[in-house]
Design a protein around this motif. Structure first.
Motif, mmCIF file in Angstrom:
data_model
loop_
_atom_site.group_PDB
_atom_site.id
_atom_site.type_symbol
_atom_site.label_atom_id
_atom_site.label_comp_id
_atom_site.label_asym_id
_atom_site.label_seq_id
_atom_site.Cartn_x
_atom_site.Cartn_y
_atom_site.Cartn_z
ATOM 1 N N PRO A 88 0.815 -1.232 0.000
ATOM 2 C CA PRO A 88 0.000 0.000 0.000
ATOM 3 C C PRO A 88 0.843 1.275 0.000
ATOM 4 C CG PRO A 88 -0.162 -1.142 2.114
ATOM 5 C CD PRO A 88 0.538 -2.062 1.191
ATOM 6 N N ALA A 89 1.984 1.233 0.710
ATOM 7 C CA ALA A 89 2.853 2.419 0.719
ATOM 8 C C ALA A 89 3.397 2.707 -0.677
ATOM 9 C CB ALA A 89 4.000 2.207 1.709
ATOM 10 N N LEU A 93 2.727 6.023 -3.146
ATOM 11 C CA LEU A 93 3.860 6.801 -3.656
ATOM 12 C C LEU A 93 3.870 6.813 -5.182
ATOM 13 C CD1 LEU A 93 6.675 5.632 -1.209
ATOM 14 C CD2 LEU A 93 5.512 7.840 -1.247
ATOM 15 N N ALA A 94 3.409 5.740 -5.808
ATOM 16 C CA ALA A 94 3.389 5.684 -7.271
ATOM 17 C C ALA A 94 2.286 6.553 -7.864
ATOM 18 C CB ALA A 94 3.217 4.231 -7.724
ATOM 19 N N SER A 101 5.418 13.186 -1.463
ATOM 20 C CA SER A 101 5.629 11.787 -1.852
ATOM 21 C C SER A 101 7.014 11.593 -2.456
ATOM 22 C CB SER A 101 4.552 11.357 -2.850
ATOM 23 O OG SER A 101 4.659 12.086 -4.056
ATOM 24 N N GLY A 102 7.490 12.617 -3.191
ATOM 25 C CA GLY A 102 8.843 12.533 -3.746
ATOM 26 C C GLY A 102 9.892 12.480 -2.645
ATOM 27 N N THR A 151 11.970 -3.022 -0.760
ATOM 28 C CA THR A 151 10.679 -3.550 -1.199
ATOM 29 C C THR A 151 9.763 -2.415 -1.673
ATOM 30 O OG1 THR A 151 10.941 -5.304 0.455
ATOM 31 C CG2 THR A 151 8.781 -5.059 -0.551
ATOM 32 N N VAL A 152 9.737 -1.310 -0.925
ATOM 33 C CA VAL A 152 8.924 -0.168 -1.357
ATOM 34 C C VAL A 152 9.435 0.383 -2.680
ATOM 35 C CG1 VAL A 152 8.289 2.200 -0.784
ATOM 36 C CG2 VAL A 152 8.207 0.434 0.975
ATOM 37 N N TYR A 153 10.745 0.497 -2.798
ATOM 38 C CA TYR A 153 11.337 1.007 -4.039
ATOM 39 C C TYR A 153 11.007 0.097 -5.222
ATOM 40 C CZ TYR A 153 15.026 2.281 -7.356
ATOM 41 O OH TYR A 153 15.713 2.644 -8.470
ATOM 42 N N LEU A 154 11.093 -1.208 -5.013
ATOM 43 C CA LEU A 154 10.808 -2.155 -6.094
ATOM 44 C C LEU A 154 9.336 -2.115 -6.499
ATOM 45 C CD1 LEU A 154 11.860 -4.609 -7.808
ATOM 46 C CD2 LEU A 154 11.070 -6.064 -5.942
ATOM 47 N N LEU A 155 8.444 -2.128 -5.511
ATOM 48 C CA LEU A 155 7.016 -2.170 -5.820
ATOM 49 C C LEU A 155 6.509 -0.850 -6.381
ATOM 50 C CD1 LEU A 155 5.607 -4.223 -2.805
ATOM 51 C CD2 LEU A 155 6.059 -4.985 -5.134
#
Length: 276
Positions: A88-89, A93-94, A101-102, A151-155
């Motif tokens: 969800p995070a 962010l996406a 968010s940036g 994980t956040v960066y990848l997703l």
């Protein structure tokens, strides 16, 4: 400069590395089936007699059996939790392209550069204060926290690639944000979620530093720590190389099977997710 010779040299180097890795794995497996004396007499020869008892010794006297259960539990729970928190995070962010968010995304990226060693003492003091040292809960919390930046960066890359038209169509049909995320977005990004889970599972399975520092009871140690303890014990009693290599195979076998089964999905997921 001609590209083809460069590409040929690169492919040759890659295949040489692959062959060297495969030969190393084969040597470790064959050595795990030999007696210590036979290993020293002919280090690179095939086994003169198959010693399957090395695996029984590693599983029982080496404590690898109980350690394997601890590794499976810690790795699975921390991987599921990391993906469940990150998904969800990363989706927000996406989709929310604002300055805030940036900045949050940049903070996750900066977290990738923080070495885990510098966090060892603060984490130990913090978990000791809440009595979570030498507990599965404490170790799982550490693994989840360490996995979140990547994980956040990848997703985020995966969710950025999900077409907005899907959300617009679901919104027209009356879907709420939570329903849309669970029933529309997550199935589309399933490949990224599986890749994130597998990468976190591999990292938790092989992690040694925090497991040694935080797990002090023999019945709670993970597989890499069991191997370290086994080597220490054998240095006092006379090192049993065959059993030690059998323990290494017990640690490596799930990872080799995982890469053989899901290797293409892992590579595809990393290239797609990080490339966006």
């Amino acid at each position: 400069m001609n590209r083809f010779p460069v590409r040929g040299v690169g492919l040759t180097l890659v295949w040489l590395i692959v062959i060297a890795d495969l030969l190393l794995l084969l040597w470790i497996f064959l050595t795990s089936l030999r007696e210590t004396g036979d290993i020293f007499d002919r280090p690179f020869a095939p086994p003169s007699a198959i010693e399957l008892g090395n695996y029984a010794n590693a599983w029982t006297s080496g404590g690898f059996g109980a350690a394997a259960l601890s590794s499976v539990m810690v790795s699975v729970i921390s991987s599921v939790a990391a993906v469940a928190i990150s998904a969800p995070a990363a989706y927000m962010l996406a989709r929310r392209r604002t300055k805030v968010s940036g900045a949050i995304t940049m903070s996750f990226i900066m977290g990738l550069g923080v070495p885990g060693q510098v966090l060892l003492v603060p984490l130990f003091v913090g978990l000791a204060a809440v009595d979570l040292v030498d507990s599965y809960t404490g170790l799982i919390l550490i693994y989840v926290a360490l996995a979140l930046p990547f994980t956040v960066y990848l997703l985020t890359g995966f969710f950025s690639g999900v077409p907005m038209v899907l959300e617009e169509a679901a919104s027209i049909d009356g879907a709420g944000p939570l329903y849309m995320f669970r029933r529309v977005i997550l199935p589309v990004a399933r490949g990224g979620l599986i890749t994130a889970f597998l990468l976190q599972f591999i990292g938790a399975w092989n992690e040694t530093l925090f497991a040694i520092a935080f797990m002090q009871s023999d019945d709670k140690i993970t597989l890499p720590v069991a191997l370290v303890n086994f080597v220490k014990m054998q240095q006092l009693n006379g090192l049993d190389w065959g059993t030690m290599f059998a323990g290494m195979c017990i640690i490596l076998a799930p990872m080799v099977a995982l890469f053989a089964w899901m290797g293409s999905r892992i590579i595809e997921g990393m290239t797609v997710g990080i490339g966006k």
